[in-house]
Design an enzyme around this catalytic site. Structure first.
Site, PDB file in Angstrom:
ATOM      1  N   GLY A  50      -1.320  37.385  62.728  1.00 19.58           N
ATOM      2  CA  GLY A  50      -1.086  38.804  62.774  1.00 19.58           C
ATOM      3  C   GLY A  50       0.178  39.280  63.433  1.00 19.58           C
ATOM      4  O   GLY A  50       1.127  38.547  63.618  1.00 19.58           O
ATOM      5  N   SER A  51       0.126  40.498  63.808  1.00 20.08           N
ATOM      6  CA  SER A  51       1.242  41.306  64.238  1.00 20.08           C
ATOM      7  C   SER A  51       1.953  40.764  65.470  1.00 20.08           C
ATOM      8  O   SER A  51       1.347  40.152  66.347  1.00 20.08           O
ATOM      9  CB  SER A  51       0.711  42.712  64.544  1.00 20.08           C
ATOM     10  OG  SER A  51       1.681  43.480  65.195  1.00 20.08           O
ATOM     11  N   SER A  52       3.255  41.055  65.541  1.00 19.58           N
ATOM     12  CA  SER A  52       4.025  40.676  66.727  1.00 19.58           C
ATOM     13  C   SER A  52       3.529  41.421  67.961  1.00 19.58           C
ATOM     14  O   SER A  52       3.761  40.993  69.093  1.00 19.58           O
ATOM     15  CB  SER A  52       5.512  40.946  66.508  1.00 19.58           C
ATOM     16  OG  SER A  52       5.733  42.311  66.222  1.00 19.58           O
ATOM     17  N   SER A  53       2.810  42.507  67.769  1.00 19.57           N
ATOM     18  CA  SER A  53       2.233  43.247  68.893  1.00 19.57           C
ATOM     19  C   SER A  53       1.151  42.452  69.611  1.00 19.57           C
ATOM     20  O   SER A  53       0.772  42.787  70.730  1.00 19.57           O
ATOM     21  CB  SER A  53       1.640  44.576  68.407  1.00 19.57           C
ATOM     22  OG  SER A  53       2.656  45.369  67.833  1.00 19.57           O
TER      23      SER A  53
END
Length: 143
Positions: A62-65
């Protein structure tokens, strides 16, 4: 005791019961850093608390966040004690590095490959020692 070697992504040492997943987790939207529980309704470990345990999974997702969520969980003490991956994941690595630099808290991250992953069993005590020279995973008898 059974031992395996691994490649270090983030240095540190940890000990805890092993949580073994075949499905990756995105910490962004999939993990509650305030409680240490999986909140992704589609993940097989939904509702499971992994704070203080050694998490083994194929990779992150998933996301880099997700890096910021992992870093916050490490800061709060609700993160896994250490993370073992079958393949390197830059997002998880960055989250652990940021927490070490900003908060002085280590969550070692290592890559052991699918061959070692296939030999791991859940709910055994694992000691993880990760240095720049490499990592060692020590497994004890079932808890």
């Amino acid at each position: 005791m059974t031992s395996f070697t691994a490649r270090t992504l983030v240095e540190g040492s940890a000990e805890g019961l092993l949580v073994l997943w075949t499905v990756p987790l995105s910490f962004w939207g999939g993990y509650d850093s305030s409680t240490g529980r999986v909140i992704d309704h589609s993940h097989p470990a939904f509702g499971t608390g992994i704070a203080g345990r050694i998490l083994a999974m194929p990779s992150g997702r998933g996301s880099s966040s997700a890096s910021s969520v992992l870093a916050e969980a490490i800061r709060l003490g609700t993160a896994p004690a250490g993370i073992v991956l079958a393949q390197a994941d830059p997002i998880i690595t960055v989250g652990a590095i940021v927490a070490a630099r900003l908060y002085g808290r280590a969550c070692p991250v290592v890559v052991c490959g699918p061959g070692v992953m296939s030999q791991l069993r859940p709910d055994v005590r694992m000691s993880l020692f990760a240095t720049a020279d490499g990592a060692r995973l020590n497994l004890s008898a079932a808890a």
